[in-house]
Scaffold this active site. Structure first.
Site, PDB file in Angstrom:
ATOM      1  N   ASP A 118       0.863  -1.191   0.000  1.00 44.79           N
ATOM      2  CA  ASP A 118       0.000   0.000   0.000  1.00 44.79           C
ATOM      3  C   ASP A 118       0.893   1.233   0.000  1.00 44.79           C
ATOM      4  O   ASP A 118       2.116   1.133   0.267  1.00 44.79           O
ATOM      5  CB  ASP A 118      -0.952   0.000   1.198  1.00 44.79           C
ATOM      6  N   GLU A 183      -0.104  -0.810   5.859  1.00 46.43           N
ATOM      7  CA  GLU A 183       0.996  -0.272   6.661  1.00 46.43           C
ATOM      8  C   GLU A 183       0.880   1.234   6.835  1.00 46.43           C
ATOM      9  O   GLU A 183       1.112   1.749   7.928  1.00 46.43           O
ATOM     10  CB  GLU A 183       2.342  -0.628   6.003  1.00 46.43           C
TER      11      GLU A 183
END
Lengths: 494, 494
Positions: A118, A183
């Site tokens: 991400d 994250e």
């Protein structure tokens, strides 16, 4: 950690034996255009985990990640880690965690490599010189959101394994991957997943490797520590609603005046933390450390020019690095509930919530920091004799992480850096917090190394994020070498 | 002001003569349902001047206002005051200013009544108990946005003139109206309009009346002063962009720490302004004033309970009122550029702009306040030895306004209050700023009175704004009586 210490020289000697590094490095060089194309494909996916409107792109990113690992013949799982509840009560699915395994030889050590695919948000109009989701190469740098954080490092690890397989070379260790998609917004759901897989996926893992950080300078680095983060809300509540400052100003004790007074007691202009007990708890700087810092390649002038300031808090390298990595600091982030828009508003805010955080370090304990900060602020508040109400909450209490640099994982890291870059790495720490490191350490009990390949000037979270082609490609070689070097730990230490 | 002082008794005596107050008051009582319906029609127009999407409603409001005045046979003008430039460069038309004239007898005095028919924003979901644009009567209170600020007072003035005309009674004075539609966003365009009409519309005006404020308690009041407003931006600029507080915290001198330190030097916990020269400039409290404040009906407990606080800055009436009206105060409104959203963000803001204002009073001068604040903050900043850059700007410098309460306009006000409410009014000031009063005073050189009819608890700018039916209807009678009483000034003073 369980391994006895062995001299570096022994490692270097043993590592020469039977390892066809040159073949692997040549393979990487001759495939670098494919690697850049793979990164281009990944950067084009706007896998922004903070924007729920992009959630389908994030799901697609995790599927692409899994597909890539499947194509290489790995044993791949997409693990459902549950749902996310939004502030408005809406429930949406978290992106799956991707795990993969290459090799299952009980005679070999098993490493587990963590990464994330991400990214932070990015918009051209934020000040990007190029489309952030269209990888663009300029002067050897590959610009794009997520290029350095963390898509290129994840791909470099995948390509490292792929290189061994393509050349029909046996992997020197069993490799497990765990790649997540949340994250950038706090690894929602990952702690529970790690806990629940402790006795399955993690049971045979010997070492954990994280490559989600960067070098300090142009010199390669190994990272052995991160600071923790105690994040506080200090709320002062006064009148039952916002008041007009003309009509009521002068008659009420304003919450903003109180909160400003309290915040001003946290830290001195010269950076000294004024909360009793905080500085006393910090592990003293040893002569060894001082010497290490002294030897690190770090230029204060280029650091200043990178940030755009004319003066730093400390004007010598050791003090500066020590206060970046191993001393606590207080940052005041802002105030919720006050007027924060452009223009003017004549308001007395009724309730204000100051946000500040303390980056804490060994041997500070979050639970103690919470007590120290809360008691101190309440005692300072009592002195003001304000009728308003103060509430202090610690909303994040992430612990610092520190590795023993004598651990053989670090010796292997030094050997790999020496092989690829023909230099010794800097041993550095991160001022920021990577809470997952501490979770891995606490849940699995295994040794962890942070092995960065990002450049010091990659602009993570900022406009014009990039990774250099050099760091990406040589980084892939570093990972190839590291898989070999870490396999040598077993041979030498059994 | 040009009128000699005459004793109240003389005014009261002369005012009895030839004034058929009872007929007029009866007329008002018997038409009160029509007045409430007129207010309902006006409240239904969402004339929010701050929201450009409502601009057509605002134009419609000014047309309705003009139409009402035309129906009464006034000489009405819709005056184009030009355009407004929005922050994005778009140009939109300002609402016309409505002027009207009733009577043109050079033997009579001429009063000019100022009001506004634009309103603050309102949404049901902000916490209104009823639809803010559907006037709703509950227990004698008429709830709706703009009910008290300023639609009912404007209508009450119009109905006062209408009553005279409907009963075929001669108006005791010539009446001029000036109603604007941008008051809630700073009276954009009005200053220039007043300037350009000084020698035409305003040339024969003797007195200016403003009814855009409220009583202090349940007792009627006359308002003779407002505080000014010196609004400051204090900007501290450090790094060239926001920094991650983990990565950079401890190495840079943070602009937030600087601005907090500066703001904390403005005012003490007990409300003492710490900027040298400010307190010294304030006109001393006279024994007369002290006595006046002592006589005002004001209950500290109900003030506290209205605001929702357990303690005020001063615990006696005189000190509290004096610090509300005639002493300066500092309010800190907020900080632009810092993190102000809910949740957590680990940022070191690169540039922060603190917003604070000083309500200033006679004999403080905005130009001097600007100098005092700027020099003081720079001297405090120098002590911090910060490498960051400080910039102090005064973005608003609105002067206070004060009337001479011995002015016959106030004697007329007392007589009108006595006639309608059978009590003496409180003579009060406003803590807030009504810059237009000072503009009228400076441009026209005429005497001004503020003659409020709003209740002390009307909730201006807040949820559930209302005016009571009592204040609206008795207020209309007060205006009728006031037109007569002010006409008596001429008779007695020539």
């Amino acid at each position: 950690m369980n391994c006895p210490r062995i001299p570096l020289i022994l490692l270097l000697f043993s590592s020469v034996h039977g390892f066809q590094y040159t073949n692997l490095a040549n393979y990487v060089d001759s495939h670098q255009e494919e690697y850049v194309e793979a990164l281009r494909e990944w950067v084009a996916v706007e896998s922004d985990s903070s924007n729920i409107l992009k959630r389908s792109e994030l799901h697609r990113m995790m599927e692409l990640t899994a597909k890539k690992l499947q194509q290489m013949g790995g044993s791949v799982n997409l693990i459902d880690i549950g749902n996310q509840e939004l502030p408005d009560g809406q429930i949406i699915m978290l992106p799956n965690v991707v795990t993969a395994q290459f090799g299952n030889d009980s005679d070999k050590r098993t490493v587990c490599i963590y990464g994330h695919t991400d990214v932070q948000p990015a918009k051209l109009e934020d000040g990007w010189a190029t489309d952030p989701f269209n990888l663009t190469e300029i002067n050897g740098n590959l610009y794009g959101r997520g290029a350095s954080d963390n898509k290129a490092p994840v791909l470099a690890w995948i390509h490292a394994v792929e290189a061994y397989k393509s050349l029909n070379m046996e992997l020197p260790v069993n490799v497990k991957f765990i790649f997540e998609g949340m994250e950038e917004t706090g690894s929602n759901g990952l702690d529970a997943m790690i806990q629940s897989h402790r006795d399955t996926f993690f049971s045979d893992v010997d070492y954990i490797i994280i490559s989600d950080c960067g070098w300090l300078s142009r010199k390669p680095a190994l990272t052995y520590g991160t600071r923790g983060n105690c994040y506080f809300f200090a709320e002062v509540e006064g009148p039952k609603q916002d008041l007009h400052s003309g009509v009521y100003g002068g008659t009420v004790i304003e919450p903003m005046t109180d909160i400003i007074g309290l915040l001003d007691t946290l830290i001195s202009p010269s950076g000294k933390i004024l909360i009793p007990g905080i500085r006393e708890a910090v592990a003293p700087l040893s002569d060894e450390e001082w010497k290490m810092y002294q030897d690190i390649q770090f230029d204060l002038d280029s650091y200043m020019s990178k940030i755009g300031v004319s003066q730093l808090m400390y004007n010598n390298k050791v003090d500066l690095l020590a206060h970046r990595w191993r001393y606590p600091t207080v940052s005041i982030h802002g105030i919720e509930g006050a007027f924060s828009d452009p223009g003017t508003k004549t308001v007395i805010p009724a309730k204000v919530i100051a946000k500040f955080s303390i980056r804490q370090v060994p041997n500070m304990e979050p639970v103690m920091v919470k007590k120290q900060v809360t008691e101190y602020l309440h005692s300072m508040f009592a002195k003001r004799r304000s009728p308003n109400k103060l509430k202090v909450t610690m909303v994040i209490g992430a612990k610092p992480w520190i590795a023993d640099i004598r651990d053989l994982l670090y010796e292997a890291g030094k050997a790999a850096v020496k092989r690829v870059f023909n230099t010794d790495p800097d041993l550095i720490r991160e001022g920021g917090t990577i809470p997952i490191a501490k979770t891995f350490q606490d849940v699995t009990g295994k040794s962890i190394i942070m092995l960065p390949i990002g450049g010091f000037d990659d602009g993570l979270h900022s406009q014009n994020e990039k990774i250099s082609r050099y760091n990406y490609i040589e980084g892939t070689k570093l990972f190839i070498a590291y898989l070999y070097e870490v396999s040598q730990i077993k041979k030498s230490s059994v």
